[in-house]
Design an enzyme around this catalytic site. Sequence first.
Site, PDB file in Angstrom:
ATOM      1  N   GLN A 167      37.496   8.785 -23.605  1.00  0.00           N
ATOM      2  CA  GLN A 167      37.032   9.967 -24.319  1.00  0.00           C
ATOM      3  C   GLN A 167      38.213  10.917 -24.518  1.00  0.00           C
ATOM      4  O   GLN A 167      38.853  11.332 -23.560  1.00  0.00           O
ATOM      5  CB  GLN A 167      35.929  10.698 -23.548  1.00  0.00           C
ATOM      6  N   TYR A 176      33.766  22.204 -27.194  1.00  0.00           N
ATOM      7  CA  TYR A 176      35.202  21.993 -27.312  1.00  0.00           C
ATOM      8  C   TYR A 176      35.620  22.032 -28.785  1.00  0.00           C
ATOM      9  O   TYR A 176      34.819  22.284 -29.671  1.00  0.00           O
ATOM     10  CB  TYR A 176      35.595  20.700 -26.603  1.00  0.00           C
ATOM     11  N   GLY A 233      24.944   9.599 -16.242  1.00  0.00           N
ATOM     12  CA  GLY A 233      26.030  10.401 -15.705  1.00  0.00           C
ATOM     13  C   GLY A 233      26.020  10.473 -14.189  1.00  0.00           C
ATOM     14  O   GLY A 233      26.583   9.614 -13.504  1.00  0.00           O
TER      15      GLY A 233
END
Length: 357
Positions: free
Chosen positions: A99, A180, A310
């Site tokens: 990522q 972001y 996750g």
Amino acid sequence: MSKLFTPVRVGRYELSNRLVMAPMTRSRANEDDGVPYDSVATYYDQRAGAGLIISEGVYPSAQGKGYVHTPGIRTDAQVEAWRRVTDAVHSRGSRIFMQVMHCGRVSHPSLQPGGTLPVAPSSIQPPGQTWTTSGQQDFVTPHELTISEIKQVIEDYRQASRRAIEAGFDGVELHGASGYLPEQFLASGSNKREDEYGGSTANRARFILDVLGAMVEEVGGDRVGIKISPEMNFNGIVDENPQATYWELVDKLNAFDLAYLHVALFGAPIDYHALLKPRFNGAYLVGGGLDQASAESALAAGRADATVFGAAFLATPDLPERFRQGATLNEPDRSTFYGGGDKGYTDYPTLQTAKVA
């Protein structure tokens, strides 16, 4: 057999199962050079029962760094350290994408080269704080990128993608969520530009599309994915019409023949999976608070091609085997999520190690 454990095609790869490990920042890299600790290879190796691992967010340039002790992919030393990770994962028969994460305005001058301001589409200070070497510090008003600077950032993503492949990664994921830089351009609340990168939805989506174009040109669309998280509203992100924004963005993604679209939902008021999956031509990855039952339900209903976990993967290295056996999962220790050593990182027990103990 549960559909979780059937193969699935994602880009150029056939994954052995439909369990994906989510990208999770763990802050286990040297602060001075952004090189991952040696234990990072062990961490990912332990979780290589996943059909696909998506790495933690990795900055494409020094400017993209937003948190203390996070790793990069811009130097030879970083590439070599990541190659040990990818070798470990591949030895277990799994696939791993990197990522690529540029934090943009979600940073601090103390984390930037030369103490410069973080960058953003517009000079708007976000609410909140980030972790620095001296503890938490307030976000500052960022520098508004010029057109020439935007072109350099796009080039940074291109080079990061190339270096990720050099490091042995099977592909790259553009982090387009969590407030972001890509989402800062996409959202109307953080993008007040009046040039070709601001204003209309098409213009605000242009940065993401230009970045994807560079990444795809460098490594091929079947080795590129993107993560989005509509209405997560993290790091001060707001958009005046998010449904229309993401509808238009996803329509435009199909031009790149991407490996996958990764959509993680956290409290969105509508079912974005129902809105977006029919509009995307590649593999559709669903994440955000899943358990085994909800993952199997999403796959059975055709709402997902693969499912992303996750914290469950963080705390339970052998998560696929636990699901197969119906075994209890480990509880995650949140105090060790970010930074530190092996405690809460590589010491979570598996079924096998628990039996030995």
